[in-house]
Design an enzyme around this catalytic site. Structure first.
Site, short mmCIF file in Angstrom:
data_model
loop_
_atom_site.label_atom_id
_atom_site.label_comp_id
_atom_site.label_asym_id
_atom_site.label_seq_id
_atom_site.Cartn_x
_atom_site.Cartn_y
_atom_site.Cartn_z
N ALA A 323 0.83 -1.20 0.00
CA ALA A 323 0.00 0.00 0.00
C ALA A 323 0.87 1.25 0.00
O ALA A 323 1.91 1.29 0.66
CB ALA A 323 -0.92 0.00 1.22
N PRO A 324 0.46 2.28 -0.76
CA PRO A 324 1.21 3.54 -0.76
C PRO A 324 1.19 4.18 0.64
O PRO A 324 0.30 3.93 1.44
CB PRO A 324 0.45 4.41 -1.76
CG PRO A 324 -0.38 3.46 -2.56
CD PRO A 324 -0.69 2.31 -1.66
N ILE A 326 3.59 5.90 4.15
CA ILE A 326 4.71 5.60 5.03
C ILE A 326 4.54 4.18 5.59
O ILE A 326 3.47 3.83 6.09
CB ILE A 326 4.78 6.62 6.19
CG1 ILE A 326 5.00 8.04 5.62
CG2 ILE A 326 5.88 6.27 7.17
CD1 ILE A 326 4.90 9.14 6.65
N ARG A 327 5.58 3.38 5.51
CA ARG A 327 5.51 2.01 6.00
C ARG A 327 5.33 2.01 7.51
O ARG A 327 5.99 2.75 8.24
CB ARG A 327 6.78 1.22 5.63
CG ARG A 327 7.10 1.22 4.14
CD ARG A 327 6.13 0.37 3.34
NE ARG A 327 6.35 0.47 1.92
CZ ARG A 327 7.21 -0.28 1.23
NH1 ARG A 327 7.94 -1.18 1.85
NH2 ARG A 327 7.34 -0.14 -0.08
N GLY A 328 4.46 1.16 8.01
CA GLY A 328 4.21 1.08 9.44
C GLY A 328 5.26 0.26 10.16
O GLY A 328 5.94 -0.59 9.56
N LEU A 329 5.40 0.50 11.47
CA LEU A 329 6.34 -0.25 12.29
C LEU A 329 5.75 -1.55 12.80
O LEU A 329 6.47 -2.47 13.19
CB LEU A 329 6.79 0.61 13.48
CG LEU A 329 7.49 1.93 13.13
CD1 LEU A 329 7.78 2.71 14.39
CD2 LEU A 329 8.76 1.68 12.34
N LYS A 344 -4.13 -6.04 6.06
CA LYS A 344 -3.11 -5.72 7.06
C LYS A 344 -2.72 -6.97 7.83
O LYS A 344 -3.57 -7.71 8.32
CB LYS A 344 -3.66 -4.66 8.03
CG LYS A 344 -4.12 -3.38 7.34
CD LYS A 344 -4.92 -2.47 8.27
CE LYS A 344 -4.06 -1.81 9.31
NZ LYS A 344 -4.82 -0.74 10.03
N ASP A 379 -13.75 0.13 11.13
CA ASP A 379 -14.03 -1.24 11.53
C ASP A 379 -13.16 -2.17 10.68
O ASP A 379 -12.79 -1.85 9.56
CB ASP A 379 -15.51 -1.57 11.32
CG ASP A 379 -15.91 -2.89 11.96
OD1 ASP A 379 -15.18 -3.36 12.85
OD2 ASP A 379 -16.94 -3.44 11.57
#
Length: 583
Positions: A323-324, A326-329, A344, A379
């Site tokens: 997904a475009p 900022i990459r999550g931690l 996710k 949700d």
């Protein structure tokens, strides 16, 4: 041993046990939905919140009970394939004249998927496709009531609609409210009533829709080939009397009522498929999956969603991609561009800067599932063992999954199986939106971002990480929070002011000069990591400066601790009759 018709007795008994298990579930589901009317009449708002949380657990409890029964009575995991296939066919026969066949099929799947290996997850053994039609199921009472203003008059007909819901609590001034409804409807059609056709009628769903502190009347007016959907919220005034707060006439406004960013409705339905068909007639752009989910039938929503996904994959050619944004931690997020959702997965190794574990993250998502989302939290649909075509994954995405989440990934021939997955409606991250927004769009988004934080706080939710990247813009231009790994109840937080530095050197230090406990929060710091010297800072400080003051947060905590349940209106204040017709 077989019966004279060639059916194995165990297959018959298993099918009957599954029907009985589902019927027990739906009887309890209807009971708590029927009790919503009493809770509304009594103004039992805390009871309504508790009932909504408990109802979410009903389904899994009944499934587990049925699984246990099949293991104990039939040693279900040792049965051969013929018995399971017979059980499915017999189950279908038992659904003839059933009022909730689609829900019963989903219950069958839920039970069988806990007993059978994944290799059996095809249409011979479970309901990959629906087997029983839900068209034209008769119910008592009927799904909707029809009213004919040509014979009874418009205002008397509206009064009859209200009376037929049978609320025992008195209205403050129903005549006044009905005049407001008529005036708003007249304005909506351009100031002059259209010519009345022979089929002119008002159709209203038989059960009110209960959520939070409101009851909603849902229906549509039919005139010739035109249909006019509407929703009327009924509330309590300060004296405890009922009143009609507004009438929603735009499909967009009505759709927001059924947004997945809100708590589920309590609705007493004999035949849920009839309610979904009626609502889809009003809101044709709403998927069945979302409507079932908002009616409190989340498992059916998941079933409908998965069927939509598989159908879409057969009729599209694009690939799953990272997904475009900022990459999550904590999460690895991917999407299928032609499908309006994101997928996710929790990473195996979470960055050390995040003080969470996989178990904590899953608990946070469960918290959101059970909480009133007040239109400000996305949700999520939670899935296990989702098989997707390997050919539709880019090599970049597969590489990330292998490196960052190998424990949830299984590559099985032509399939990629993801053992645990969250799926949400796709939104544009707020940080990306602000980068491209016009000045007017930026101002509106920053104002709504602050409003989202306020409403979450009022609902006893502190987002934790309030960076713009953790919020998104919905289809309806609302700011919604969707990153839950640091979410906390407001009542578990300690909102503090930063103490004065003992020396100038301490103030200049990179380390704090004061002790910090785990749930300490310093609102003054929000400005430092959220707001730069930009237009965003100016707008935020103009409209939401008090969010930087611990006093705001403590005041919300005090109201929550006192048991006060706030009002949340899923429509703008200016649409309320008290504002439209003031004076």
């Amino acid at each position: 041993m077989f019966t004279s018709s060639g059916q194995h007795p165990k297959a018959i008994a298993i099918a009957r046990a599954l029907v009985d298990g589902f019927d027990r579930h739906y009887t309890r589901f209807r009971q708590v939905s029927q009790e919503a009317k009493v809770r509304f009449e009594q103004g039992d708002w805390r009871g309504a919140q508790q009932a909504a949380r408990e109802r979410i657990r009903f389904y899994d409890q009944r499934v587990d009970e049925c699984v246990e029964r099949l293991h104990e009575e039939f040693h279900a995991d040792w049965l051969d394939d013929d018995i399971w296939q017979q059980a499915k066919l017999l189950f279908i026969g038992m659904l003839v004249n059933h009022k909730q066949p689609e829900l019963a099929e989903t219950f069958f799947n839920s039970v069988c998927c806990k007993i059978l290996h994944r290799n059996y997850f095809h249409n011979d053994f479970i309901f990959v496709r629906p087997a029983v039609s839900t068209e034209y199921i008769e119910s008592d009472p009927p799904t909707y009531r029809s009213y004919y203003p040509r014979t009874g008059g418009f205002l008397p007909t509206l009064a009859q609609i209200i009376e037929d819901f049978g609320w025992q609590r008195e209205f403050a001034d129903l005549g006044r409210d009905l005049d407001y409804v008529a005036a708003a409807a007249l304005k909506h059609v351009g100031g002059a009533w259209p010519d009345v056709e022979a089929n002119f009628q008002i159709q209203v769903l038989a059960s009110a829709f209960y959520r939070n502190k409101a009851a909603y009347i849902i229906g549509k007016a039919v005139n010739g080939n035109q249909e006019y959907p509407f929703a009327i919220p009924v509330l309590h005034d300060a004296a405890g009397k009922l009143y009609l707060d507004t009438i929603l006439l735009e499909p967009r406004r009505i759709a927001i009522l059924f947004s997945l960013n809100r708590a589920y409705f309590m609705v007493d339905m004999v035949a849920p498929s009839g309610y979904v068909a009626f609502l889809r007639g009003m809101l044709p752009f709403k998927p069945k999956a979302e409507l079932y989910t908002m009616l409190g039938l989340a498992k059916q929503g998941k079933t409908a969603f998965y069927r939509d996904l598989i159908y879409h994959l057969r009729h599209s050619q694009d690939d799953f991609i990272i997904a475009p944004g900022i990459r999550g931690l904590v999460m690895l997020v991917f999407t299928l561009p032609s499908f309006p959702y994101v997928f996710k997965v929790i990473k195996d190794a979470i960055a050390p800067t995040k003080d969470v574990t996989k178990e904590i993250v899953r608990a946070k998502y469960l918290l959101v599932k059970h909480h009133d989302r007040v239109g400000r939290m996305a949700d999520t649909l939670e899935f296990s063992n989702v098989a997707l075509p390997r050919a539709r994954f880019t090599e970049e995405l597969l590489k990330e999954l292998r490196e960052l989440a190998p424990s949830i990934l299984e590559e099985d021939g032509d399939e990629v199986v993801i053992r645990h997955l969250y799926i949400e409606r796709r939104m544009e991250p707020l940080n990306l939106f602000l980068n491209r927004a016009t000045p007017a769009q930026l101002e509106q988004a920053v104002i709504d971002y602050g409003n989202a934080i306020r409403e979450l706080a009022t609902a006893n939710i502190f987002p934790g990480d309030m960076l713009f990247k953790n919020f998104g813009i919905t289809r309806y231009s609302r700011v919604v929070f969707y990153d839950y790994d640091e979410i906390e109840y407001m009542t578990d937080c300690n909102f503090r002011a930063i103490p004065e530095a003992p020396t100038p050197e301490a103030e200049m230090s990179s380390e704090p000069w004061y002790p910090i406990a785990r749930n300490d929060v310093f609102p003054e710091e929000f400005a430092r990591f959220l707001l730069g010297p930009t237009e965003i800072r100016r707008v935020f400080l103009q409209h939401h400066r008090d969010l930087l003051d611990p006093a705001f947060w403590r005041s919300r905590q005090e109201r929550i601790a006192a048991g006060f349940v706030e009002d949340f209106f899923p429509y703008p204040e200016e649409l309320r009759f008290r504002n439209q017709f003031a004076g």
